[in-house]
Design an enzyme around this catalytic site. Sequence first.
Site, PDB file in Angstrom:
ATOM      1  CG  PHE A 104      -2.199   0.805   1.005  1.00  0.00           C
ATOM      2  CD1 PHE A 104      -3.056   0.539  -0.050  1.00  0.00           C
ATOM      3  CD2 PHE A 104      -2.520   1.829   1.881  1.00  0.00           C
ATOM      4  CE1 PHE A 104      -4.215   1.283  -0.232  1.00  0.00           C
ATOM      5  CE2 PHE A 104      -3.680   2.579   1.717  1.00  0.00           C
ATOM      6  CZ  PHE A 104      -4.522   2.315   0.652  1.00  0.00           C
ATOM      7  CB  SER A 118       2.632  -0.213   9.868  1.00  0.00           C
ATOM      8  OG  SER A 118       3.179   0.466   8.750  1.00  0.00           O
ATOM      9  NE  ARG A 168      11.017  -4.599 -10.287  1.00  0.00           N
ATOM     10  CZ  ARG A 168      10.520  -3.481 -10.805  1.00  0.00           C
ATOM     11  NH1 ARG A 168       9.327  -3.490 -11.381  1.00  0.00           N
ATOM     12  NH2 ARG A 168      11.194  -2.354 -10.729  1.00  0.00           N
ATOM     13  CD  GLU A 195       9.918  -7.915 -17.233  1.00  0.00           C
ATOM     14  OE1 GLU A 195      10.143  -6.820 -17.772  1.00  0.00           O
ATOM     15  OE2 GLU A 195       8.918  -8.130 -16.514  1.00  0.00           O
ATOM     16  CG  HIS A 215       8.179  -3.944 -17.627  1.00  0.00           C
ATOM     17  ND1 HIS A 215       9.164  -4.665 -16.976  1.00  0.00           N
ATOM     18  CD2 HIS A 215       7.867  -2.920 -16.780  1.00  0.00           C
ATOM     19  CE1 HIS A 215       9.434  -4.103 -15.813  1.00  0.00           C
ATOM     20  NE2 HIS A 215       8.662  -3.053 -15.666  1.00  0.00           N
TER      21      HIS A 215
END
Length: 323
Positions: free
Chosen positions: A156, A181, A242, A271, A289
């Site tokens: 996040f 957290s 990723r 990749e 990508h």
Amino acid sequence: MSKPKVLITRRWPASVEAKLQERYELTLNLDDHPFSLAEFQAALQNYDAVCPTVCDSLPAEVLNVANKRCKILGNFGVGYNHIDINAAKQQGLIVTNTPGVLTESTADIAMTLLLMSARRGAEGDRLVRAGGWTGWCPTHMMSSDVTGATLGLIGFGRIAQAVARKAHHGFGMKILYVKPSPAEQAIVDDLQAVRCDSIEAMLPHCDYVSLHCPGGNETRHLINAERLSLMKPSAHLINTARGDVVDSSALIKVLQEKGIAGAGLDVYEGEPNIHPGFLNLENVSLLPHLGSATIATRTAMGEKVLANLEAYFAGGELPDRVV
């Protein structure tokens, strides 16, 4: 006084290359080929600064090369799991990255893939191009709603929060997230976001799951067969983080068996070599990508590297120092 010697490993936006050319003795990779390990070793021996990209590989065997001239790796990208950071520290190499400037463009691609997967956009495009569309039908290519659905975010940080804003304010999506957290209260209040205790606790409640965690050993195959089995059969997985965060073989298997409805991927393990199992699946949308691939964003990334190099060669504080 001679100018520092700088190498950039791939082509950058022309305006940034021009600025680098003015300030440094610059070497360009004119044919834009991926560097071999031997080429990287030679670069570290012959240049004061080397500027790799997130798709270059800089393991210890490269960074530990003898007779090293290079003192700084100005990475073109936020992620740096392609660089052996422990080896860089041991070798006294400075590593910088480009945070902050690609948040919105990468979030846009996450939302693009979410919509493509939900509404079977890539599948529909292929159908029309192949001449297979016979006309509108009430039951043709039925798909999933996005508006009002539940989006779960693993990680996040800046990009995940940007996705959450677009999803919540634009599509009325309910936001769940997993983070070590709690997020800042103002952000939580704005998004009406609910923090879950664990990935396992969140997945069964999500219509869409979007990945926003760093790569590396700690998160390799974070999304595996066990966690995929916790998702709804109607859910979709989106990855703009990723490639190695997802176990490709496990995802292919669950897509083949319709264990989840679909996936949207912008990044891949190994990749640009994509697992061939993805290529014949209709229920996966694949992009090359493109997360940060806007003119403005890629230019801003280059400017970030330039600022770090200028600070280094001037003996000042580097704004985006990782190591």
